[in-house]
Enzyme design. Structure first.
Site, mmCIF file in Angstrom:
data_model
loop_
_atom_site.group_PDB
_atom_site.id
_atom_site.type_symbol
_atom_site.label_atom_id
_atom_site.label_comp_id
_atom_site.label_asym_id
_atom_site.label_seq_id
_atom_site.Cartn_x
_atom_site.Cartn_y
_atom_site.Cartn_z
ATOM 1 N N ALA A 117 0.850 -1.185 -0.116
ATOM 2 C CA ALA A 117 0.024 -0.028 0.135
ATOM 3 C C ALA A 117 1.075 1.234 -0.099
ATOM 4 C CB ALA A 117 -1.049 0.046 1.270
ATOM 5 N N ASP A 118 0.650 2.221 -0.992
ATOM 6 C CA ASP A 118 1.242 3.586 -0.902
ATOM 7 C C ASP A 118 0.262 4.328 -0.071
ATOM 8 O OD1 ASP A 118 0.682 4.229 -4.664
ATOM 9 O OD2 ASP A 118 -0.636 4.238 -2.774
ATOM 10 N N SER A 119 0.748 5.878 -0.144
ATOM 11 C CA SER A 119 -0.150 6.722 0.689
ATOM 12 C C SER A 119 -1.611 7.008 0.099
ATOM 13 C CB SER A 119 0.664 8.111 0.398
ATOM 14 O OG SER A 119 1.029 8.381 -0.488
#
Lengths: 332, 136
Positions: free
Chosen positions: B88-90
């Site tokens: 997961a990225d931001s």
């Protein structure tokens, strides 16, 4: 020491340059499509892996005060298991542990490439003598932003920032001023409605701007561009997301480039708005590999306020090849 | 009106908490989900004693995370699974928070949203916020 390796044959096939007026040195968005990779080292590059670091990582002069150097790797181009093994030998134990924590081979590989990119990129700029990428040490500032622990390892005090997506990993490097970068796949689909998302997280002015874009695809693209610019700013600021919640600042898109406006300073008077939108930060938005938006944000040095940011983009496979992609100015 | 509902809330809270604590004591599996590292932070310690999230909440959070990150249905997620380790990225994290807000009808402060790094932490925060909502 050469600034960068010269190569024979010029650009690859299928080059396209964005439209440019001769009198403009400033670009709002720029991209260069290089049709086929031009290797700077010849194809027997693999044998060079036995040689020292100073040859495998051609050294470079430091970025100048208004420059950001942007390096990127395309994970799909790195397939050799022996090369990946060599990369893993560059990492600290903590970094290796973090790579192992990633769930799945692709995520592990990308985490490895990200640390490799940071270490090898920083090692290139060491002018005194060739620096072993393994010897670099990192720390976090009081808000958790990763930084080079340059005092403890006798290296140049560079600023860097990294960003990655599934298919591209990028690292920005500056001297003198902090830098933040963010990359995003141009085709990234948002699960929520774009305006709903923007209303929840972006500033009112940004929502209004997005609402004027009627074509959903164009609106989504603008949303993604804004996301990368906002992320790049927060990362350059380096104080964590709570120091600059997304709805407390606006990235304004002007013909000349992008500007930061702090929401509390925007008033009903349009003249006042313009005056308060020189927030002390420079922005650049580019397209990389025809597939990603990349935003770069650097702090405005007081002496340089208003001067354009120069961005030099290079694609790399560390120890194998480097390719100069772009050198451009971005105005604000 | 406001003072009445505040009073009723304070009466409710202790019994809810004691039920939760007894749940923690009874279910051995909950102990297994508590990782050693969490003891070091006083914030985590407080959450652990007062608001260990129900397994159903953890499951709902896992489902939302799987959907957002396009993980296969049989991906083994535990409450200690870290968002970052799942890729997961931001932007993903923000979308996950939005989906959780919609699912549980809550509002997450940006500062709280950032402190969420695992499924357990998301579930704990959700239950904390759900509990704090004014009585219907």
């Amino acid at each position: 020491m050469e600034e960068e390796k010269k190569f024979v044959g010029g650009w690859g096939k299928g080059n396209k340059m964005g439209e440019r007026r001769p009198e403009d040195i400033c670009w709002k968005e720029r991209w260069v499509d290089v049709g086929s990779a031009v290797r700077l080292l010849d194809l027997s590059a693999m044998s060079q892996m036995q040689r020292s670091f100073s040859i495998d990582l051609p050294s470079l002069r430091l970025p100048s005060r208004r420059e950001t150097h942007l390096w990127y790797i395309l994970p799909d181009e790195v397939k050799s298991t022996s090369l990946l093994k060599r990369y893993s030998q560059l990492l600290s134990q903590t970094e290796k542990d973090r790579v192992d924590q990633m769930r799945g081979d692709e995520l592990k590989k990308n985490a490895l490439l990200a640390r490799t990119l940071v270490r090898t990129t920083i090692a290139r700029y060491q002018t005194n003598e060739a620096v072993d990428p393994r010897s670099l040490m990192f720390k976090k500032n009081m808000y958790g932003k990763p930084e080079l622990d340059w005092q403890n390892c006798n290296v140049q005090p560079l600023h860097f920032n990294i960003s990655h997506t599934d298919s591209l990993i990028a690292c920005g490097v500056t001297v003198h001023v902090p830098v933040g970068i963010d990359v995003e796949d141009k085709e990234r689909k948002i699960k929520h409605d774009v305006l709903t998302f923007a209303k929840r997280f972006y500033s009112a002015d940004e929502v209004n701007c997005l609402a004027t874009i009627l074509d959903p695809e164009a609106q989504r693209k603008e949303f993604i561009k804004l996301w990368t610019l906002k992320e790049a700013y927060v990362k350059a600021l380096g104080k964590g997301f709570s120091a600059a919640p997304f709805n407390t600042f606006t990235i304004q898109s002007n013909p000349g480039g992008y500007n930061l406006c702090k929401t509390s300073e925007i008033t009903a008077n349009p003249l006042e708005e313009t005056k308060k939108c020189n927030g002390g930060w420079k922005f650049a938005l580019l397209e990389l590999a025809d597939s990603h938006y990349a935003a770069v944000c650097t702090e405005d040095d007081q002496a340089d306020e208003g001067a354009p940011m120069r961005v030099i983009v290079r694609k790399t496979i560390p120890f194998v090849e480097d390719q100069l992609i772009l050198k451009e100015y971005f105005c604000n | 009106m406001a003072s009445l509902s505040a009073t009723s809330l304070s009466f409710k809270a202790p019994s809810t908490r004691s039920t939760r604590i007894s749940q923690v004591l009874r279910k051995a599996s909950t102990f297994q989900s508590i990782s050693f590292g969490r003891f070091q932070s006083s914030k985590s310690l407080r959450l652990q004693i007062s608001c260990a999230a129900k397994p159903e909440t953890v499951q709902k959070v896992s489902d939302i995370v799987k959907e957002q990150l396009a993980l296969s249905a049989d991906t083994a997620l535990t409450s200690e699974s870290k968002f970052s380790a799942l890729g997961a990225d931001s932007l993903d994290t923000v979308e996950i928070v939005m989906a959780l807000e919609e699912k549980f009808n809550i509002s997450v402060e940006e500062a709280d949203a950032q402190n969420i790094t695992t499924i357990q932490e998301a579930a704990d925060l959700i239950e904390d916020l759900v509990q704090k909502k004014p009585a219907a």
